[in-house]
Design an enzyme around this catalytic site. Structure first.
Site, PDB file in Angstrom:
ATOM      1  N   ASP A   1      20.228 -74.494  59.498  1.00  0.00           N
ATOM      2  CA  ASP A   1      20.150 -74.369  60.636  1.00  0.00           C
ATOM      3  C   ASP A   1      20.871 -75.508  61.271  1.00  0.00           C
ATOM      4  O   ASP A   1      21.575 -76.377  61.135  1.00  0.00           O
ATOM      5  CB  ASP A   1      18.399 -74.416  60.912  1.00  0.00           C
ATOM      6  CG  ASP A   1      18.030 -74.567  62.141  1.00  0.00           C
ATOM      7  OD1 ASP A   1      18.481 -73.674  62.878  1.00  0.00           O
ATOM      8  OD2 ASP A   1      17.266 -75.364  62.960  1.00  0.00           O
TER       9      ASP A   1
ATOM     10  N   ASP B   1      20.093 -76.220  65.520  1.00  0.00           N
ATOM     11  CA  ASP B   1      19.403 -77.060  66.247  1.00  0.00           C
ATOM     12  C   ASP B   1      18.339 -77.969  65.875  1.00  0.00           C
ATOM     13  O   ASP B   1      17.488 -77.196  65.081  1.00  0.00           O
ATOM     14  CB  ASP B   1      18.762 -76.355  67.615  1.00  0.00           C
ATOM     15  CG  ASP B   1      19.763 -75.494  68.315  1.00  0.00           C
ATOM     16  OD1 ASP B   1      20.793 -76.108  68.834  1.00  0.00           O
ATOM     17  OD2 ASP B   1      19.616 -74.465  68.724  1.00  0.00           O
TER      18      ASP B   1
ATOM     19  N   THR C   1      19.397 -81.012  69.721  1.00  0.00           N
ATOM     20  CA  THR C   1      19.699 -80.214  71.196  1.00  0.00           C
ATOM     21  C   THR C   1      18.526 -79.713  71.653  1.00  0.00           C
ATOM     22  O   THR C   1      18.485 -79.282  73.005  1.00  0.00           O
ATOM     23  CB  THR C   1      20.681 -78.957  70.867  1.00  0.00           C
ATOM     24  OG1 THR C   1      19.919 -78.275  69.803  1.00  0.00           O
ATOM     25  CG2 THR C   1      21.923 -79.190  70.657  1.00  0.00           C
TER      26      THR C   1
ATOM     27  N   LYS D   1      10.676 -74.173  68.966  1.00  0.00           N
ATOM     28  CA  LYS D   1      11.883 -74.732  67.926  1.00  0.00           C
ATOM     29  C   LYS D   1      11.999 -73.342  67.147  1.00  0.00           C
ATOM     30  O   LYS D   1      10.939 -72.830  66.691  1.00  0.00           O
ATOM     31  CB  LYS D   1      11.180 -75.772  67.191  1.00  0.00           C
ATOM     32  CG  LYS D   1      11.710 -77.216  67.625  1.00  0.00           C
ATOM     33  CD  LYS D   1      11.241 -78.045  66.597  1.00  0.00           C
ATOM     34  CE  LYS D   1      11.540 -79.551  67.110  1.00  0.00           C
ATOM     35  NZ  LYS D   1      11.085 -80.689  66.044  1.00  0.00           N
ATOM     36  N   GLY D   2      13.349 -72.967  67.095  1.00  0.00           N
ATOM     37  CA  GLY D   2      13.666 -71.857  65.981  1.00  0.00           C
ATOM     38  C   GLY D   2      13.313 -70.457  66.978  1.00  0.00           C
ATOM     39  O   GLY D   2      13.779 -69.472  66.229  1.00  0.00           O
TER      40      GLY D   2
ATOM     41  N   ARG E   1      16.132 -67.141  72.508  1.00  0.00           N
ATOM     42  CA  ARG E   1      16.228 -67.601  74.031  1.00  0.00           C
ATOM     43  C   ARG E   1      15.041 -66.444  74.779  1.00  0.00           C
ATOM     44  O   ARG E   1      14.230 -66.778  75.726  1.00  0.00           O
ATOM     45  CB  ARG E   1      17.617 -67.398  74.513  1.00  0.00           C
ATOM     46  CG  ARG E   1      17.660 -67.870  76.047  1.00  0.00           C
ATOM     47  CD  ARG E   1      19.041 -67.776  76.510  1.00  0.00           C
ATOM     48  NE  ARG E   1      20.247 -67.801  75.514  1.00  0.00           N
ATOM     49  CZ  ARG E   1      21.450 -67.558  75.684  1.00  0.00           C
ATOM     50  NH1 ARG E   1      21.691 -66.936  76.427  1.00  0.00           N
ATOM     51  NH2 ARG E   1      22.168 -68.046  74.588  1.00  0.00           N
TER      52      ARG E   1
ATOM     53  N   SER F   1      21.592 -69.861  62.106  1.00  0.00           N
ATOM     54  CA  SER F   1      20.931 -70.218  63.310  1.00  0.00           C
ATOM     55  C   SER F   1      20.446 -69.289  64.292  1.00  0.00           C
ATOM     56  O   SER F   1      21.220 -68.095  64.542  1.00  0.00           O
ATOM     57  CB  SER F   1      22.057 -71.238  64.179  1.00  0.00           C
ATOM     58  OG  SER F   1      21.393 -71.608  65.498  1.00  0.00           O
ATOM     59  N   ALA F   2      19.465 -69.493  65.104  1.00  0.00           N
ATOM     60  CA  ALA F   2      19.092 -68.412  66.272  1.00  0.00           C
ATOM     61  C   ALA F   2      19.857 -68.600  67.403  1.00  0.00           C
ATOM     62  O   ALA F   2      19.892 -67.746  68.176  1.00  0.00           O
ATOM     63  CB  ALA F   2      17.679 -68.739  66.496  1.00  0.00           C
ATOM     64  N   SER F   3      20.740 -69.587  67.597  1.00  0.00           N
ATOM     65  CA  SER F   3      21.328 -69.903  68.811  1.00  0.00           C
ATOM     66  C   SER F   3      22.655 -69.010  69.091  1.00  0.00           C
ATOM     67  O   SER F   3      23.385 -68.897  68.115  1.00  0.00           O
ATOM     68  CB  SER F   3      21.803 -71.171  68.944  1.00  0.00           C
ATOM     69  OG  SER F   3      22.728 -71.479  70.069  1.00  0.00           O
TER      70      SER F   3
ATOM     71  N   ASN G   1      24.755 -69.776  70.928  1.00  0.00           N
ATOM     72  CA  ASN G   1      25.630 -70.982  71.422  1.00  0.00           C
ATOM     73  C   ASN G   1      26.357 -71.896  70.276  1.00  0.00           C
ATOM     74  O   ASN G   1      26.729 -72.825  70.515  1.00  0.00           O
ATOM     75  CB  ASN G   1      25.182 -71.952  72.356  1.00  0.00           C
ATOM     76  CG  ASN G   1      24.709 -71.037  73.889  1.00  0.00           C
ATOM     77  OD1 ASN G   1      25.518 -70.579  74.171  1.00  0.00           O
ATOM     78  ND2 ASN G   1      23.578 -71.209  74.195  1.00  0.00           N
TER      79      ASN G   1
ATOM     80  N   LYS H   1      13.957 -65.388  63.399  1.00  0.00           N
ATOM     81  CA  LYS H   1      12.982 -66.008  62.518  1.00  0.00           C
ATOM     82  C   LYS H   1      11.563 -66.005  63.059  1.00  0.00           C
ATOM     83  O   LYS H   1      11.208 -66.061  64.273  1.00  0.00           O
ATOM     84  CB  LYS H   1      13.456 -67.469  62.448  1.00  0.00           C
ATOM     85  CG  LYS H   1      14.812 -67.818  61.829  1.00  0.00           C
ATOM     86  CD  LYS H   1      15.366 -69.266  62.030  1.00  0.00           C
ATOM     87  CE  LYS H   1      16.704 -69.275  61.720  1.00  0.00           C
ATOM     88  NZ  LYS H   1      17.284 -70.788  62.032  1.00  0.00           N
TER      89      LYS H   1
ATOM     90  N   GLU I   1      15.916 -76.440  57.284  1.00  0.00           N
ATOM     91  CA  GLU I   1      15.491 -76.261  58.535  1.00  0.00           C
ATOM     92  C   GLU I   1      14.353 -77.156  59.396  1.00  0.00           C
ATOM     93  O   GLU I   1      13.626 -77.965  58.576  1.00  0.00           O
ATOM     94  CB  GLU I   1      14.468 -74.583  58.021  1.00  0.00           C
ATOM     95  CG  GLU I   1      15.251 -73.503  58.628  1.00  0.00           C
ATOM     96  CD  GLU I   1      15.293 -73.512  60.153  1.00  0.00           C
ATOM     97  OE1 GLU I   1      14.617 -74.047  60.973  1.00  0.00           O
ATOM     98  OE2 GLU I   1      15.874 -72.342  60.463  1.00  0.00           O
ATOM     99  N   ASP I   2      14.635 -77.103  60.404  1.00  0.00           N
ATOM    100  CA  ASP I   2      13.257 -77.978  60.948  1.00  0.00           C
ATOM    101  C   ASP I   2      12.385 -77.354  61.846  1.00  0.00           C
ATOM    102  O   ASP I   2      11.286 -77.688  62.360  1.00  0.00           O
ATOM    103  CB  ASP I   2      14.136 -78.948  62.342  1.00  0.00           C
ATOM    104  CG  ASP I   2      14.528 -78.032  63.322  1.00  0.00           C
ATOM    105  OD1 ASP I   2      15.089 -77.127  63.203  1.00  0.00           O
ATOM    106  OD2 ASP I   2      14.184 -78.235  64.626  1.00  0.00           O
TER     107      ASP I   2
HETATM  108  C1  BG6 Z   1      17.363 -72.244  68.262  1.00  0.00           C
HETATM  109  C2  BG6 Z   1      16.467 -73.345  69.112  1.00  0.00           C
HETATM  110  O1  BG6 Z   1      18.002 -72.866  67.246  1.00  0.00           O
HETATM  111  O2  BG6 Z   1      18.029 -71.435  68.896  1.00  0.00           O
HETATM  112  C3  BG6 Z   1      15.588 -72.619  70.116  1.00  0.00           C
HETATM  113  O3  BG6 Z   1      15.472 -74.110  68.279  1.00  0.00           O
HETATM  114  C4  BG6 Z   1      16.487 -71.888  71.067  1.00  0.00           C
HETATM  115  O4  BG6 Z   1      15.097 -73.766  70.751  1.00  0.00           O
HETATM  116  C5  BG6 Z   1      17.322 -70.776  70.187  1.00  0.00           C
HETATM  117  O5  BG6 Z   1      15.946 -71.151  72.010  1.00  0.00           O
HETATM  118  C6  BG6 Z   1      18.241 -69.939  71.009  1.00  0.00           C
HETATM  119  O6  BG6 Z   1      19.405 -70.816  71.327  1.00  0.00           O
HETATM  120  P1  BG6 Z   1      20.428 -70.194  72.549  1.00  0.00           P
HETATM  121  O7  BG6 Z   1      21.410 -71.275  72.322  1.00  0.00           O
HETATM  122  O8  BG6 Z   1      21.020 -68.872  72.227  1.00  0.00           O
HETATM  123  O9  BG6 Z   1      19.701 -70.255  73.950  1.00  0.00           O
HETATM  124 MG    MG Z   2      16.012 -75.541  64.470  1.00  0.00          MG
END
Ligand code: BG6
Ligand code: MG
Length: 218
Positions: free
Chosen positions: A9, A11, A17, A45-46, A49, A114-116, A118, A145, A169-170
């Site tokens: 993972d 973040d 972050t 967390k996880g 957005r 990762s869910a992000s 970014n 997730k 994973e956190d």
């Molecule tokens: C996860 C974070 O990894 O990504 C969440 O733990 C965050 O807090 C999610 O909302 C989505 O991230 P992003 O960068 O696409 O807004």
């Molecule tokens: Mg995380």
């Protein structure tokens, strides 16, 4: 030596972050005349957005139009990216590069899960992008997730069976996703929160090469 897939993972595992997500969400909530606490941030967390914004608006008792919702998503991310663009290697969490380099030397598969949306940008900022064979992030999945989609996609990308994959994973949702995917789950954080994980470590400084060898050879 057997090849396992190690899925990280981002973040809270590779970089902290959560503090930037917090600041950006708090400013957004304040602009809508309600507050947002660190305790609430923990619950995000996880969480993707879009789901995060839904929860925040519910906590603030706000309903907004679809157009306003999209505008708020963009606003939050624009501010978040200002923090991200100031990141460098100094923000990598302790011993993460050491563990990555050890696994690379041992010819193990390395992926990001990762869910992000970014994720690539952040890995580039901290100069870790070249360490990953595959990146699966929020742009590649339709189910967040605790759905296992992100980790199953990472296993496919590595061409390694899910039962031969290990997830760091956190978040509780992430640990549940790894367990559902039939992968070994390693929680990074507190045992009290991540008790569903197969193993829990406070951070990567607690992860020894003996432990990694045991996982690789099992
Ligand atoms: C996860 C974070 O990894 O990504 C969440 O733990 C965050 O807090 C999610 O909302 C989505 O991230 P992003 O960068 O696409 O807004
Ligand atoms: Mg995380």
């Amino acid at each position: 030596m057997k090849t396992k897939g190690f899925i990280f993972d981002l973040d809270g595992v590779i970089v902290d972050t959560a503090k930037y997500h917090f600041l950006a969400w708090k400013n957004l909530a304040n602009s809508l005349d309600f507050d947002f606490t660190e305790t609430q941030n923990e619950q995000l967390k996880g969480v993707s957005r879009v789901e995060s914004l839904k929860k925040i608006l519910a906590w603030g008792n706000k309903t907004v139009s679809d157009a306003k919702f999209q505008e708020l998503m963009t606003l939050k991310n624009t501010e978040y990216l200002e923090f991200i663009d100031n990141m460098d290697e100094s923000e990598i969490l302790p011993d993460v590069p050491k563990v990555l380099d050890y696994l690379i030397d041992e010819n193990q598969g390395i992926a990001l899960g990762s869910a992000s949306k970014n994720a690539r940008r952040i890995l580039e900022k901290v100069h870790l992008l070249p360490k990953f064979q595959s990146i699966v992030d929020g742009n590649d999945v339709s189910k967040a997730k605790p759905d296992p989609e992100v980790f199953l996609n990472a296993a496919t990308a590595l061409n390694i069976k899910p039962e031969d994959c290990v997830v760091f994973e956190d978040s509780v949702a992430g640990v549940q996703a790894a367990n559902t995917a039939n992968m070994i789950s390693i929680g990074i954080g507190s045992q009290d929160v991540l008790y569903e994980a197969d193993y829990v470590f406070k951070d990567f400084t607690e992860i020894s090469t003996e432990f990694l060898n045991k996982i690789i050879n099992n």
